[in-house]
Design a protein around this motif. Sequence first.
Motif, mmCIF file in Angstrom:
data_model
loop_
_atom_site.group_PDB
_atom_site.id
_atom_site.type_symbol
_atom_site.label_atom_id
_atom_site.label_comp_id
_atom_site.label_asym_id
_atom_site.label_seq_id
_atom_site.Cartn_x
_atom_site.Cartn_y
_atom_site.Cartn_z
ATOM 1 N N LEU A 1 43.065 45.653 49.830
ATOM 2 C CA LEU A 1 42.259 46.564 48.789
ATOM 3 C C LEU A 1 42.230 45.869 47.524
ATOM 4 N N PRO A 2 43.294 45.676 46.629
ATOM 5 C CA PRO A 2 43.105 45.101 45.607
ATOM 6 C C PRO A 2 42.328 43.620 45.344
ATOM 7 N N LEU A 3 42.770 42.834 46.426
ATOM 8 C CA LEU A 3 42.367 41.596 46.509
ATOM 9 C C LEU A 3 40.821 41.569 46.692
ATOM 10 N N SER A 4 40.339 42.141 47.495
ATOM 11 C CA SER A 4 38.734 42.277 47.808
ATOM 12 C C SER A 4 38.145 42.670 46.478
ATOM 13 N N LEU A 5 38.611 43.698 45.899
ATOM 14 C CA LEU A 5 37.974 44.174 44.682
ATOM 15 C C LEU A 5 37.892 43.022 43.572
ATOM 16 N N ALA A 6 39.236 42.487 43.486
ATOM 17 C CA ALA A 6 39.430 41.152 42.421
ATOM 18 C C ALA A 6 38.469 40.143 42.972
ATOM 19 N N ILE A 7 38.261 39.637 44.072
ATOM 20 C CA ILE A 7 37.709 38.674 44.408
ATOM 21 C C ILE A 7 36.152 38.708 44.109
ATOM 22 N N ALA A 8 35.530 40.016 44.299
ATOM 23 C CA ALA A 8 34.192 40.362 43.927
ATOM 24 C C ALA A 8 33.951 40.067 42.290
ATOM 25 N N VAL A 9 34.933 40.892 41.638
ATOM 26 C CA VAL A 9 34.802 41.054 40.272
ATOM 27 C C VAL A 9 34.783 39.491 39.679
#
Length: 556
Positions: free
Chosen positions: A35-43
Motif C-alpha cells: 500500500l505505501p510503496l505503491s502510492l510512493a512509487i506513483a508520487v
Amino acid sequence: MSIVREDKPYTGWKGFTNHWKNDIVAAISVSLVALPLSLAIAVAAGIPPIAGLITAVVGGLVTTFFRSGHVAINGPGAGLIGVILAAVLALDDGSGPLQAYRYVLAAIVVAGALQVVIGLLKFGRIAEIFPTTVIHGILASIGIIIFASQMHVAMGTHSDAENTVGILADIFYKIPEINPSIAIISGIGIILLLFHARISYKVFHFIPAPVWVLAIAVPIVIFYNYLETHQIAVFGEAFVAPENYLISIPDNWKDGLVFPDFSKAHTGVFWMAVISINLLSTVITLAGAKAVDQLDPYKRKTNLNRDLVGVGISSVISGAVGGIPVMTVIVRSTVNVHNNAKTKWSNFYHGVFIVLFVLLLTPVIQMFPKAALAAVLVITGIKLASPRMFKEIYAQGLEQTIFLLSTIIITLYKDPLIGLLGGMGITLIAHLLISRVSITQFIQMILNSGTTLKENQDGSFSLKVKGIANFLSMLRLIGLLEKIPNGVNLQVDLSKARLVDLTFQEKLVDFGRLHKLTGGKVQIIGLNQHVASSNHKLALKSLILPNYQKTSPRQQ
C-alpha cells in the motif's frame, strides 16, 4: 547453505484449496507493505497516486492467472520511476502533466504488448545479454534518482535543476530552506526505517516498517490540523506547509481511471519511451523472477518466458486504465516468502486486500502525508545504491568499478536507456582492449568462436569454450546449456577462451547450482593460464599468449 524442501506445495486449484491459510496470512503482510510503496512509487514518478494502487491490483488479480512464478509478488516497481518520470516530461506538449501521462499510458500499453510477443516467441533470454555490472549500475542510478528527488519532498524544498546531479547538489544548497513541519515527519520515518530491525519489541516486527511510518505520520497530520490549514506552528514558530501536501486519491475509485492517448504514436519520443519501458521492465522482471526462485525454500523454477507473457498482459491492462507497468518486485516477494507463502495465490490475495483498502480506507489514505512516503522512498533509494554494492563491485575488479560508475554517470545525466546502452558500449570497448586483438578478430571471436558441446562415451558432456566469452556470447551459451540432460556430469573447458567476463562466469555458476539439484555435476577447468583482474573468484579473466592474433578462434 539453503535447504531444499522436499514436501513441495500443491499447484493450481489444489494449491488454492490446500494452502489458502498460509497464503492469506502472507498476503496480509505483503499488502501492508504494498500500500505505501505503491502510492510512493506513483508520487515519485510524477503521476496520480491512485495509479500505483491500480497497478498493484492488476498485478495481483490479473498476473496471477498468466505467470509461472510460485511465490513472487507483482505490482509497481521502484526501478521504473526514472523511466516513467522521464517519459512524462518528454511527452509533455504543453497541454499539462495529466495529458502527458495519457501519452505515457499509451507507451505502457505498447511496451506491455511487446513483452507478450517476446515471451510467446521465447525470447525472454534476451535479458541475459546485459552485463551484470551494467544492470547494477542502472539500479544504483535509479536509487540515486529516487533519493535525490524524494529528499526534497522530505525536506519541504524544491529543485529546478535540469538533471539528477543538479537535483542532488540542491539538497545541500536548500538546507537553510527546510520546512520543520514537513521534515519532522520524514525524519521520524527515516529513523524508524533505519532502526526498525534493531528494535527488540516483537510487535514492531509483526507490523511492517512502512506501516509504522504511516501510523506515526497520520496522528501528526491530525494534531497539526494539516487537513484545514497551511500555516503550522512548530516550537513556537510559524511555517507554511506547501499545497498538495497530502496524498490525493479520489473518493470514488472510478474517478481515478485514466485512459491512454495514442496520438503521439507516430513520434520518435513516443517510441523511445516504449523501448525504455519495455527493456527495463523486462530486465528487472526476469532478474526478479530468478532472485525469487533462489528465495523459494522449495527451489521451484520459474518459466521466464511465461512470466514475461503474464506481466506483459497485465501491463497492457494496467496502462489501459491508468496504471503503470506491472513487474516482479523483490521487496514484496521477500516479505511473501518470509511469511511462509506456499503458492501464487498469495499474490492474488494481496491484490484483493489492496482493493479492500481502496474501497474501505480511502479517507485514511487521504491523510497520508507525502513526507512519510518520501521517507520510504529515500530508504529504498539508499538500498538500491548502497555502499555495500559499490564495495562488492570493486572487489570484482577495477574494470567492473569503471563499468558501474560509467553507467551511473551516463544515466544521471541522460536517462536509463542511454545509460544501459552506454554502459554496454564501454564494457565492450574495455573487453576489446583487454583482449588485445583487432576489431575484426574480436567480432569474429564472439559471433564465430568455435565453442562446441560434445557427449562422451560414458554419458557425460564436455563444453569447450573458445574465443570471447562475454555477455554477447550468452545466448549461444544458454542454447548449449539447454541441451544438457538432467543428472549428467558436465566439464566446461575455458582454456581456449581469450577472455571470460563476469557475466559469463555467473551464468556457468548459476547453471551448476541448478544442475546439482537434478543430481548432475559441473566442473570448470582451463583457467590456469588466464590473468584475473582481481582476487574475486568470478573476476574477468584474459588469456595472454604470444602471436595470438595470428591464430583463428577455431584453431585455438
